[in-house]
Motif scaffolding. Sequence first.
Motif, PDB file in Angstrom:
ATOM      1  N   GLU A   1       0.898  -1.220   0.028  1.00  0.00           N
ATOM      2  CA  GLU A   1      -0.064  -0.064  -0.046  1.00  0.00           C
ATOM      3  C   GLU A   1       0.953   1.186  -0.068  1.00  0.00           C
ATOM      4  OE1 GLU A   1      -2.369   0.012   3.369  1.00  0.00           O
ATOM      5  OE2 GLU A   1      -0.682   0.123   4.861  1.00  0.00           O
ATOM      6  N   ILE A   2       0.321   2.177  -0.659  1.00  0.00           N
ATOM      7  CA  ILE A   2       1.196   3.531  -0.735  1.00  0.00           C
ATOM      8  C   ILE A   2       0.886   4.319   0.538  1.00  0.00           C
ATOM      9  CG2 ILE A   2       1.257   5.765  -1.751  1.00  0.00           C
ATOM     10  CD1 ILE A   2      -0.021   4.299  -4.376  1.00  0.00           C
ATOM     11  N   THR A   3       2.320   4.916   0.994  1.00  0.00           N
ATOM     12  CA  THR A   3       2.315   5.593   2.294  1.00  0.00           C
ATOM     13  C   THR A   3       2.355   6.889   1.979  1.00  0.00           C
ATOM     14  OG1 THR A   3       4.753   4.953   2.579  1.00  0.00           O
ATOM     15  CG2 THR A   3       3.125   3.678   3.666  1.00  0.00           C
ATOM     16  N   MET A   4       3.180   7.356   0.849  1.00  0.00           N
ATOM     17  CA  MET A   4       3.605   8.567   0.667  1.00  0.00           C
ATOM     18  C   MET A   4       3.393   8.754  -1.045  1.00  0.00           C
ATOM     19  SD  MET A   4       7.182   9.255   3.029  1.00  0.00           S
ATOM     20  CE  MET A   4       7.124   9.176   4.704  1.00  0.00           C
ATOM     21  N   LEU A   5       3.452   9.939  -1.184  1.00  0.00           N
ATOM     22  CA  LEU A   5       2.926  10.365  -2.865  1.00  0.00           C
ATOM     23  C   LEU A   5       3.647  11.809  -2.806  1.00  0.00           C
ATOM     24  CD1 LEU A   5      -0.802   9.577  -3.138  1.00  0.00           C
ATOM     25  CD2 LEU A   5       1.148   8.453  -4.221  1.00  0.00           C
ATOM     26  N   ASN A   6       4.137  12.016  -4.220  1.00  0.00           N
ATOM     27  CA  ASN A   6       4.628  13.422  -4.592  1.00  0.00           C
ATOM     28  C   ASN A   6       3.514  14.350  -5.073  1.00  0.00           C
ATOM     29  OD1 ASN A   6       5.881  15.394  -6.012  1.00  0.00           O
ATOM     30  ND2 ASN A   6       7.997  14.080  -6.231  1.00  0.00           N
ATOM     31  N   PRO A   7       3.255  15.261  -4.599  1.00  0.00           N
ATOM     32  CA  PRO A   7       2.288  16.048  -5.047  1.00  0.00           C
ATOM     33  C   PRO A   7       2.422  16.761  -6.372  1.00  0.00           C
ATOM     34  CG  PRO A   7       3.306  17.534  -3.128  1.00  0.00           C
ATOM     35  CD  PRO A   7       3.855  15.912  -3.444  1.00  0.00           C
ATOM     36  N   ASN A   8       3.756  16.713  -6.862  1.00  0.00           N
ATOM     37  CA  ASN A   8       3.968  17.526  -8.017  1.00  0.00           C
ATOM     38  C   ASN A   8       3.323  16.534  -9.280  1.00  0.00           C
ATOM     39  OD1 ASN A   8       5.426  19.508  -6.888  1.00  0.00           O
ATOM     40  ND2 ASN A   8       7.571  18.814  -7.065  1.00  0.00           N
ATOM     41  N   ASP A   9       3.717  15.462  -9.171  1.00  0.00           N
ATOM     42  CA  ASP A   9       2.972  14.570 -10.297  1.00  0.00           C
ATOM     43  C   ASP A   9       2.382  13.132  -9.804  1.00  0.00           C
ATOM     44  OD1 ASP A   9       5.058  13.023  -9.310  1.00  0.00           O
ATOM     45  OD2 ASP A   9       6.444  13.207 -10.963  1.00  0.00           O
ATOM     46  N   TRP A  10       2.216  13.105  -8.397  1.00  0.00           N
ATOM     47  CA  TRP A  10       1.513  12.086  -7.761  1.00  0.00           C
ATOM     48  C   TRP A  10       2.181  10.628  -7.880  1.00  0.00           C
ATOM     49  CZ3 TRP A  10      -1.037  14.040  -4.120  1.00  0.00           C
ATOM     50  CH2 TRP A  10      -1.757  15.396  -4.121  1.00  0.00           C
ATOM     51  N   THR A  11       3.533  10.751  -8.133  1.00  0.00           N
ATOM     52  CA  THR A  11       4.270   9.434  -8.424  1.00  0.00           C
ATOM     53  C   THR A  11       4.524   8.854  -6.727  1.00  0.00           C
ATOM     54  OG1 THR A  11       6.079  10.896  -8.231  1.00  0.00           O
ATOM     55  CG2 THR A  11       5.466  10.072 -10.271  1.00  0.00           C
ATOM     56  N   VAL A  12       4.909   7.691  -6.837  1.00  0.00           N
ATOM     57  CA  VAL A  12       4.515   6.963  -5.494  1.00  0.00           C
ATOM     58  C   VAL A  12       6.114   7.196  -4.905  1.00  0.00           C
ATOM     59  CG1 VAL A  12       4.810   4.670  -4.415  1.00  0.00           C
ATOM     60  CG2 VAL A  12       3.059   4.942  -6.284  1.00  0.00           C
ATOM     61  N   GLU A  13       5.921   7.622  -3.337  1.00  0.00           N
ATOM     62  CA  GLU A  13       7.085   8.003  -2.721  1.00  0.00           C
ATOM     63  C   GLU A  13       7.528   7.015  -1.608  1.00  0.00           C
ATOM     64  OE1 GLU A  13       9.406   9.986  -3.515  1.00  0.00           O
ATOM     65  OE2 GLU A  13       8.344  11.553  -4.908  1.00  0.00           O
ATOM     66  N   GLY A  14       6.539   6.223  -1.104  1.00  0.00           N
ATOM     67  CA  GLY A  14       6.498   5.276  -0.163  1.00  0.00           C
ATOM     68  C   GLY A  14       5.839   4.253  -0.125  1.00  0.00           C
ATOM     69  N   ILE A  15       6.172   2.982   0.338  1.00  0.00           N
ATOM     70  CA  ILE A  15       5.132   1.762   0.395  1.00  0.00           C
ATOM     71  C   ILE A  15       5.325   1.074   1.400  1.00  0.00           C
ATOM     72  CG2 ILE A  15       4.607   1.459  -2.148  1.00  0.00           C
ATOM     73  CD1 ILE A  15       6.876  -0.526  -2.263  1.00  0.00           C
ATOM     74  N   ARG A  16       4.583   0.055   1.905  1.00  0.00           N
ATOM     75  CA  ARG A  16       4.768  -0.777   3.006  1.00  0.00           C
ATOM     76  C   ARG A  16       3.705  -1.952   2.614  1.00  0.00           C
ATOM     77  NH1 ARG A  16       1.770   2.803   7.807  1.00  0.00           N
ATOM     78  NH2 ARG A  16      -0.388   2.360   6.971  1.00  0.00           N
ATOM     79  N   HIS A  17       4.122  -3.076   3.245  1.00  0.00           N
ATOM     80  CA  HIS A  17       3.117  -4.052   2.954  1.00  0.00           C
ATOM     81  C   HIS A  17       2.203  -4.294   4.170  1.00  0.00           C
ATOM     82  CE1 HIS A  17       2.146  -8.519   2.623  1.00  0.00           C
ATOM     83  NE2 HIS A  17       2.561  -8.423   1.331  1.00  0.00           N
ATOM     84  N   ARG A  18       0.927  -4.734   3.863  1.00  0.00           N
ATOM     85  CA  ARG A  18      -0.061  -4.884   4.717  1.00  0.00           C
ATOM     86  C   ARG A  18      -0.024  -5.706   5.975  1.00  0.00           C
ATOM     87  NH1 ARG A  18      -2.652  -4.260  -0.139  1.00  0.00           N
ATOM     88  NH2 ARG A  18      -3.859  -2.020  -0.417  1.00  0.00           N
ATOM     89  N   GLU A  19       0.825  -6.693   5.895  1.00  0.00           N
ATOM     90  CA  GLU A  19       1.116  -7.819   6.903  1.00  0.00           C
ATOM     91  C   GLU A  19       2.447  -8.069   6.872  1.00  0.00           C
ATOM     92  OE1 GLU A  19      -0.761 -11.179   4.795  1.00  0.00           O
ATOM     93  OE2 GLU A  19      -2.753 -10.296   4.766  1.00  0.00           O
ATOM     94  N   LEU A  20       3.398  -7.893   6.160  1.00  0.00           N
ATOM     95  CA  LEU A  20       4.813  -8.226   6.454  1.00  0.00           C
ATOM     96  C   LEU A  20       5.515  -6.924   6.873  1.00  0.00           C
ATOM     97  CD1 LEU A  20       5.244 -10.870   3.477  1.00  0.00           C
ATOM     98  CD2 LEU A  20       4.719 -11.218   5.854  1.00  0.00           C
ATOM     99  N   ASN A  21       6.923  -7.203   7.351  1.00  0.00           N
ATOM    100  CA  ASN A  21       7.934  -6.138   7.675  1.00  0.00           C
ATOM    101  C   ASN A  21       8.481  -5.571   6.202  1.00  0.00           C
ATOM    102  OD1 ASN A  21       7.288  -5.137  10.062  1.00  0.00           O
ATOM    103  ND2 ASN A  21       8.995  -6.621  11.308  1.00  0.00           N
ATOM    104  N   ILE A  22       7.817  -4.857   5.619  1.00  0.00           N
ATOM    105  CA  ILE A  22       8.516  -4.428   4.074  1.00  0.00           C
ATOM    106  C   ILE A  22       8.095  -3.037   3.953  1.00  0.00           C
ATOM    107  CG2 ILE A  22       8.589  -4.632   1.793  1.00  0.00           C
ATOM    108  CD1 ILE A  22       7.759  -7.615   2.038  1.00  0.00           C
ATOM    109  N   HIS A  23       8.938  -2.175   3.916  1.00  0.00           N
ATOM    110  CA  HIS A  23       8.909  -0.684   3.939  1.00  0.00           C
ATOM    111  C   HIS A  23       9.928  -0.209   2.785  1.00  0.00           C
ATOM    112  CE1 HIS A  23       6.579  -0.806   7.824  1.00  0.00           C
ATOM    113  NE2 HIS A  23       7.258  -1.717   7.958  1.00  0.00           N
ATOM    114  N   SER A  24       9.521   0.856   2.033  1.00  0.00           N
ATOM    115  CA  SER A  24      10.494   1.455   1.178  1.00  0.00           C
ATOM    116  C   SER A  24      10.104   2.768   0.782  1.00  0.00           C
ATOM    117  CB  SER A  24      10.434   0.569  -0.002  1.00  0.00           C
ATOM    118  OG  SER A  24       9.452   0.671  -0.925  1.00  0.00           O
ATOM    119  N   ILE A  25      11.003   3.750   0.542  1.00  0.00           N
ATOM    120  CA  ILE A  25      10.853   5.030   0.094  1.00  0.00           C
ATOM    121  C   ILE A  25      11.271   5.314  -1.199  1.00  0.00           C
ATOM    122  CG2 ILE A  25      10.240   6.067   2.241  1.00  0.00           C
ATOM    123  CD1 ILE A  25      13.072   6.572   2.681  1.00  0.00           C
TER     124      ILE A  25
END
Length: 365
Positions: free
Chosen positions: A311-335
């Motif tokens: 799931e998306i955790t962060m977005l760029n308001p200039n072009d709405w590209t994905v800036e951050g994600i995490r997994h709903r169940e597992l320990n997976i996080h990235s930016i």
Amino acid sequence: MKRAMLVLEDGTTIYGRGFGAVGETYGELVFNTSMTGYVESLTDPSYTGQILMSTYPLVGNYGVCNEDYESDSIKASGFVVKELCKTPSNWRSQMDLDTFMEQNGVPGIEGVDTRELTKRIREHGTLKCRIAVYGNEEPDIDSLIQRTIAQPGISECEVVDRVSTRTYKRVYDGQGPEIVVIDCGIKNSIIEQLKARNAGVLLVPFNSTSGEILNAGPDAVLISNGPGDPSTLKHTIATARELVGRVPLFGICLGHQIISLALGAKTYKLKFGHRGANHPVIDCETGRVFITSQNHGFAVDKDSLEGTGLEITMLNPNDWTVEGIRHRELNIHSIQFHPEAGPGPHDTHNLFDNMMTIINRSVSR
């Protein structure tokens, strides 16, 4: 005085003054909007295979200090500037930029209308280009143009292989959690942020297997930033996929894209990329806006995240590209951006604290 030419794949030829090394270099022409930080940018492994252009008109005025290096040498293929300062004034300066470029064997060109070139890239997208720095004998322009057209694009170059560690490399024996970093071209600033939190840091090659990584006994795995098209790193993507659910997994920039691909999402090439120290990012939970440092030419396709568990955790308001994600169940996080901000604002340094909190909770279970 050195003379120089900048040739674009569309046939445009621009004359200027050369600095740095005499010779030819080629790459993808990209621009960075930061007002400072040219040393950090030039030595950032993520610029491998690219010719960097500064939109700020005066470059080199505070010289070069080796404490600012993000790697052991210049990694950009060349440098394009409006005006080069040859008489820097700063108490930290150890040499001027011209000397730094020459010692590293990297050509540069000044006297270029970087504003016009930036506008062209924004309109047409990134362009393949070539810089020739020479003395009295001018190179053949037609030959330069043909070689520029024929040179490989960034997605055809094996650039991560040029900057990743070749061997397992212990860089810090911290008393905290043990973090294995899959080195796709990590910046020194990221390592310093991990060391400041007393984490043990082990760098491993980008083509390491999941078995080799797990045998090192990590409390977490971080996939680093780096250059190039993430979809070409089949081995690293497969390794990331095999690590899912077996160890906490984190990613920064290229690492963010690799994790997304490993879980079934897609990436695409941005028209001209995000490169600068003033990019806003929205936290989707709190609505808070951070100003971030960014350097990437590819992005995660947000529509492709459906069904991946991400799931998306962060977005760029200039072009709405994905800036951050995490997994709903597992320990997976990235930016997608650079929380270490070298150079740039310190708004997101706390994300390293958040990462350590997640790892410590996992270790204590």
